[in-house]
Design a protein around this motif. Structure first.
Motif, short mmCIF file in Angstrom:
data_model
loop_
_atom_site.label_atom_id
_atom_site.label_comp_id
_atom_site.label_asym_id
_atom_site.label_seq_id
_atom_site.Cartn_x
_atom_site.Cartn_y
_atom_site.Cartn_z
N ARG B 99 0.96 -0.88 0.13
CA ARG B 99 -0.02 0.13 -0.24
C ARG B 99 0.89 0.77 -0.44
NH1 ARG B 99 -5.83 -1.44 -1.02
NH2 ARG B 99 -6.34 0.83 0.07
N ALA B 103 0.40 3.56 -2.82
CA ALA B 103 -0.43 4.93 -2.39
C ALA B 103 0.14 6.47 -3.22
CB ALA B 103 -0.60 5.30 -1.56
N SER B 107 -3.30 8.46 -5.71
CA SER B 107 -3.53 9.55 -5.53
C SER B 107 -4.06 9.94 -5.98
CB SER B 107 -2.76 10.39 -4.17
OG SER B 107 -1.95 10.93 -4.97
N ALA B 108 -5.38 10.85 -4.94
CA ALA B 108 -5.92 11.90 -5.26
C ALA B 108 -5.82 12.76 -6.20
CB ALA B 108 -7.50 12.56 -4.69
N PHE B 346 -16.11 -1.53 -3.95
CA PHE B 346 -14.37 -1.36 -3.91
C PHE B 346 -14.15 -2.12 -2.70
CE2 PHE B 346 -15.18 2.42 -6.57
CZ PHE B 346 -14.42 1.94 -7.42
N THR B 348 -14.13 -2.66 1.34
CA THR B 348 -14.10 -1.73 2.31
C THR B 348 -13.10 -2.40 3.60
OG1 THR B 348 -14.68 -0.15 4.36
CG2 THR B 348 -15.34 -2.17 4.31
N GLY B 349 -12.08 -1.18 4.50
CA GLY B 349 -10.90 -1.97 5.61
C GLY B 349 -9.60 -1.81 4.39
N ALA B 350 -9.48 -2.22 5.41
CA ALA B 350 -7.07 -1.86 5.08
C ALA B 350 -7.18 -2.50 3.08
CB ALA B 350 -6.65 -2.56 5.83
N VAL B 352 -9.27 -1.74 1.31
CA VAL B 352 -9.97 -1.15 -0.28
C VAL B 352 -9.22 -1.24 -1.93
CG1 VAL B 352 -9.47 0.84 0.42
CG2 VAL B 352 -11.48 0.26 0.06
N ALA B 356 -9.79 2.56 -6.75
CA ALA B 356 -11.01 2.89 -6.56
C ALA B 356 -11.38 4.40 -7.46
CB ALA B 356 -11.76 3.27 -5.41
N ASN B 357 -10.35 5.20 -6.91
CA ASN B 357 -10.21 6.72 -7.62
C ASN B 357 -10.06 6.69 -8.70
OD1 ASN B 357 -10.71 7.71 -5.19
ND2 ASN B 357 -8.95 8.72 -4.41
N ARG B 360 -12.55 5.82 -10.48
CA ARG B 360 -13.64 6.69 -10.68
C ARG B 360 -13.48 8.51 -11.74
NH1 ARG B 360 -14.56 5.84 -4.19
NH2 ARG B 360 -16.58 5.41 -4.01
N THR B 361 -11.95 8.66 -11.26
CA THR B 361 -12.29 9.15 -12.56
C THR B 361 -12.28 8.98 -13.89
OG1 THR B 361 -10.30 10.07 -11.14
CG2 THR B 361 -10.14 10.87 -13.04
N ARG B 364 -16.48 8.85 -14.35
CA ARG B 364 -16.54 10.12 -14.12
C ARG B 364 -15.95 10.95 -15.32
NH1 ARG B 364 -16.27 12.34 -8.19
NH2 ARG B 364 -17.21 10.49 -7.02
#
Lengths: 65, 404
Positions: B99, B103, B107-108, B346, B348-350, B352, B356-357, B360-361, B364
């Motif tokens: 992770r 990460a 990241s977003a 997606f 949830t928890g550790a 996840v 996911a982002n 979604r990107t 969308r």
């Protein structure tokens, strides 16, 4: 409404940032949540509530109305 | 086992691409945790309720490794989600390292930066869709060929640093590793897939680029316990998961929007305003898995009153959890006004989904662009003519013929 974010339990999913970009950000290096403000940014009250509900690590907490 | 009441065996069959198997609801009515047989014929627990699914996702007493892997229930004869993975002693540490390593790339802020590029790639795919239509105006065009497959592949290739020219190669490998009856061929494909990733990693080692495989190579240079095999497996996993799942969501999301003209018109009238909620509803309703996500109990655990013994296999059906009437009113209805919509698409928890982002990107971006360009898009065949892939780990449909 006062927001707290626990960076230790944060799993860097970034869902909060996508929901409420004025309130949350993510550390570029670690991915950990960064609180931009401890009150929801203007117009982001609902999104911040949604962020609390959807945080996969339950790292975001809201206190107060 | 009695002869009158047989233990249900996965995967369950469903009526059409937009429904889930009615067996899930029937099981949930009995209990949130049920005894089932896996596609490979071994015993497992199936989680069908939202609360129990969330609980297991968040409970650190469940993992992907097994205390005695040779005794573990086998899920299928695919080469992913087929049985235990990783080392029982070090799983948590390895997972945290993974992770941390990934990460930043997912990241977003990085996704925001990637947004314009995704928009550009989407436009290019839509040009190709139009060109295919122009080439033969009387014939329907398959949306999977021109948009649902190529777009996520283009995006994940850029992010990971994989040559787009190799897409047919890893598309083929992805299909072979994920066939639930793949057996030896699935294992052979996984070996080939890892060899391909190892070769790519070699190239990045010699010439690092701003991409995820180069990041992994850099981490490996500082951490010798991160082996070549770990790197190859992770790279293959990211490439597989990064295109297959988003592809499925684009195809199924389009189906959801096209099977009800009023729904399509409502979205096409204000795509930007509705896209965030619409995407969440597509994520909630799209059934993508024939088995659910796999965990093994690392100790004896009680979930919703059911005792699950150390070593037992647990399959968490997000598809079923996302249609649990205890949490979602009229759970089978497509309702983009649903709020909050805290689905488990997606996980949830550790664990996840790290993508996911990214997903979604992409979603969308793609739906507004598709319906701004083709507001009158319609399905060229009946929903019943669209075959559901039940034999694949990530589910999905083979084609989405459209016209306009």
């Amino acid at each position: 409404m006062k927001i707290t974010a626990d960076t230790d339990s944060c799993v860097a999913s970034g869902q909060c940032v996508l929901l409420a970009p004025g309130t949350f950000d993510q550390d570029e290096e670690t991915g950990s949540v960064v609180l931009l403000t401890d009150e929801p940014a203007a117009g982001e009250e609902d999104a911040v509530r949604q962020a609390e509900l959807t945080c996969p690590a339950a790292a975001i907490r809201l206190a107060g109305a | 086992m009695t002869t009158t009441e047989q233990t249900p065996r996965l995967p369950f069959s469903r009526g059409n691409a937009l429904e889930i198997a009615p067996d899930y609801e029937a099981l949930r009515r009995e209990a949130p945790v049920s005894r089932v047989l896996t596609p490979a014929g071994d015993p497992a627990w199936l989680i069908t309720s939202y609360e129990a699914a969330k609980e297991v996702f968040r409970d650190r007493r469940f993992g992907r490794s097994h205390p005695a892997p040779e005794q573990a229930s086998r899920i299928s004869y695919a080469a992913v989600q087929d049985g235990p993975s990783g080392d029982f002693e070090s799983e948590e540490r390895e997972h945290k390292r993974m992770r941390r390593m990934l990460a930043p790339a997912f990241s977003a802020p990085r996704m925001r930066a990637l947004g314009d590029r995704i928009a550009e790639l989407t436009d290019r795919c839509l040009d190709d869709l139009q060109a295919a239509r122009d080439a033969d105006p009387g014939a329907p065009v398959d949306l999977t060929d021109f948009l649902a497959f190529p777009l996520p592949v283009l995006v994940i290739c850029e992010l990971l640093g994989v040559p787009y020219e190799d897409r047919e190669k890893f598309r083929g490998l992805s299909e072979r590793i994920a066939r639930m009856d793949g057996g030896e061929d699935a294992q052979a494909a996984m070996t080939e897939f890892k060899a391909y990733m190892t070769q790519l990693a070699e190239a990045k080692r010699a010439d690092p680029q701003p991409d995820v495989i180069s990041d992994m190579v850099a981490v490996q240079a500082d951490d010798p316990t991160f082996t070549d095999d770990d790197l190859a497996r992770m790279g293959a996993g990211l490439l597989f998961a990064g295109h297959e799942t988003t592809s499925t969501r684009i195809a199924m999301g389009t189906l959801f929007l096209l099977t009800d003209t009023a729904r399509r018109d409502r979205f096409a009238a204000d795509p930007e305003g509705q896209v965030a909620q619409t995407v969440e509803e597509i994520l909630r309703l799209t059934a993508t898995s024939g088995t659910g996500l796999l965990r093994y109990a690392h100790e004896d655990v009680e979930i919703a009153g059911t005792r699950i013994a150390r070593g037992d296999a647990v399959l968490i059906s997000s598809d079923a959890a996302n249609r649990d009437a205890a949490v979602f009113a009229d759970p089978d209805e497509f309702d983009p006004d649903r709020t909050p919509n805290v689905h488990l698409a997606f996980g949830t928890g550790a664990h996840v989904c790290i993508g996911a982002n990214l997903a979604r990107t992409e979603l969308r971006t793609v739906f507004p662009k598709l319906f701004e360009r083709f507001p009158g898009l319609r399905l060229a065949v009946g929903l019943d003519e669209i075959a559901v892939r039940t034999n694949r780990v990530a589910g999905g449909v083979d084609r989405v013929p459209v016209e306009w």
